[in-house]
Write a protein that holds these residues in place. Structure first.
Motif, short mmCIF file in Angstrom:
data_model
loop_
_atom_site.label_atom_id
_atom_site.label_comp_id
_atom_site.label_asym_id
_atom_site.label_seq_id
_atom_site.Cartn_x
_atom_site.Cartn_y
_atom_site.Cartn_z
N GLU A 82 -18.07 57.69 -71.40
CA GLU A 82 -17.43 56.39 -71.22
C GLU A 82 -16.50 56.05 -72.38
N ASP B 7 -17.23 53.47 -56.24
CA ASP B 7 -17.97 54.73 -56.34
C ASP B 7 -17.07 55.69 -57.13
N PRO B 8 -17.25 55.74 -58.47
CA PRO B 8 -16.28 56.44 -59.30
C PRO B 8 -16.45 57.96 -59.28
N THR B 13 -12.24 58.43 -56.14
CA THR B 13 -12.95 57.17 -56.43
C THR B 13 -12.85 56.31 -55.17
N LEU B 65 -21.28 48.48 -59.22
CA LEU B 65 -21.15 49.90 -59.54
C LEU B 65 -22.49 50.59 -59.39
N GLU B 66 -22.45 51.83 -58.95
CA GLU B 66 -23.70 52.57 -58.89
C GLU B 66 -24.02 53.10 -60.28
N ARG B 67 -25.23 52.86 -60.72
CA ARG B 67 -25.67 53.34 -62.03
C ARG B 67 -26.45 54.62 -61.81
N LEU B 80 -18.59 61.94 -64.85
CA LEU B 80 -18.91 60.72 -64.11
C LEU B 80 -18.78 59.50 -65.03
N ARG B 84 -16.35 56.20 -64.44
CA ARG B 84 -16.98 54.89 -64.39
C ARG B 84 -16.44 53.98 -65.49
N ALA B 87 -13.25 52.27 -64.52
CA ALA B 87 -13.52 51.20 -63.54
C ALA B 87 -14.04 49.95 -64.26
N GLU B 100 -24.63 46.59 -62.01
CA GLU B 100 -24.93 47.99 -61.70
C GLU B 100 -26.22 48.11 -60.91
#
Lengths: 158, 158
Positions: A82, B7-8, B13, B65-67, B80, B84, B87, B100
């Motif tokens: 990140e 969904d990154p 995406t 966001l999906e964690r 990933l 993310r 985003a 998340e």
């Protein structure tokens, strides 16, 4: 050629700017610190925004980044990815080309030994850039300067 | 309340925008695709720039966001994390709050079953949003819609 090295991290991101004009010279170094109490998106925004300002101030030709291949665990890999991403994005938004080097590349080119420890690398950074007078050089900034130097040395040897 | 689910991924995406105004409604969905032939910084810039435009166009209140907690390996975790991060950065730059959720949260809230498969989740997304007429809904956009719906359902149940 002017190079910014960046050592990304969610809590502390180091940066160091060097240039080669005849000899290799120190230009600037510092850190971006983020508050643990703020959200991750806000911390990433702080890193991105501050790095953009550094890019605008020092106008490097190239960004040199450490390419990690290992992480303590998947969570720390996510976090490192990140912070690195926003550094790459800042470079892309300023048209600064990004080069990546492994930790072993950095150690080998700066300290002459791929398994050099942090202190050895820091001492070589000080010696190369004549920083003995500058007083305290924080670790993250020293790492970033080493990453920047790695690019200069690698390009010269090619 | 309007929610964008994201969904990154570095290659694709997905994004999906839903809102609850009385009932739950579909607003928009799509994907950002990046070229494998371009550099990683350029790909991240494409994701960031396109998501900013989507945020400006649909003005969601929240990004969901999906964690992820697992990845195939450390390299895929880095990648990933990178996608993310941009985003989250786009959300931070537009003042959109990020929430998340784990993959199990998303499956449980959308399909009623934490280990539902992708097809079951997609079918429930279609049914919930009355998308049977819309024709093909690509997987990444369907996943993003599920992530957006998860936020709506979770908030309602609190």
């Amino acid at each position: 050629m002017r190079v910014i090295g960046v050592d990304p991290g969610n809590a502390v991101t180091g940066y160091g700017v060097v240039e080669r004009a005849g000899t290799v010279k120190y230009v600037a170094a510092g850190t971006v610190r983020t508050q643990k109490s703020t959200t991750r998106p806000q911390r990433l925004a702080t890193i991105y925004d501050r790095l953009l300002r550094v890019l605008d101030r020092y106008a490097p030709d190239v960004m040199s980044l450490e390419r990690a291949f290992v992480a303590i665990n998947v969570q720390s890999a996510f976090a490192l990815g990140e912070a690195r991403a926003v550094a790459m994005l800042a470079a892309a938004h300023r048209g600064v080309k990004v080069f990546e080097y492994t930790p072993a590349d950095v150690k080998l080119s700066v300290a002459g030994y791929g398994r050099a420890d942090k202190l050895q690398v820091k001492q070589m950074v000080r010696r190369t850039l004549l920083l003995n007078e500058v007083g305290e050089l924080v670790d993250d900034a020293a790492d970033a300067l080493a990453i920047a130097l790695c690019h200069l040395f690698k390009r010269r040897s090619q």
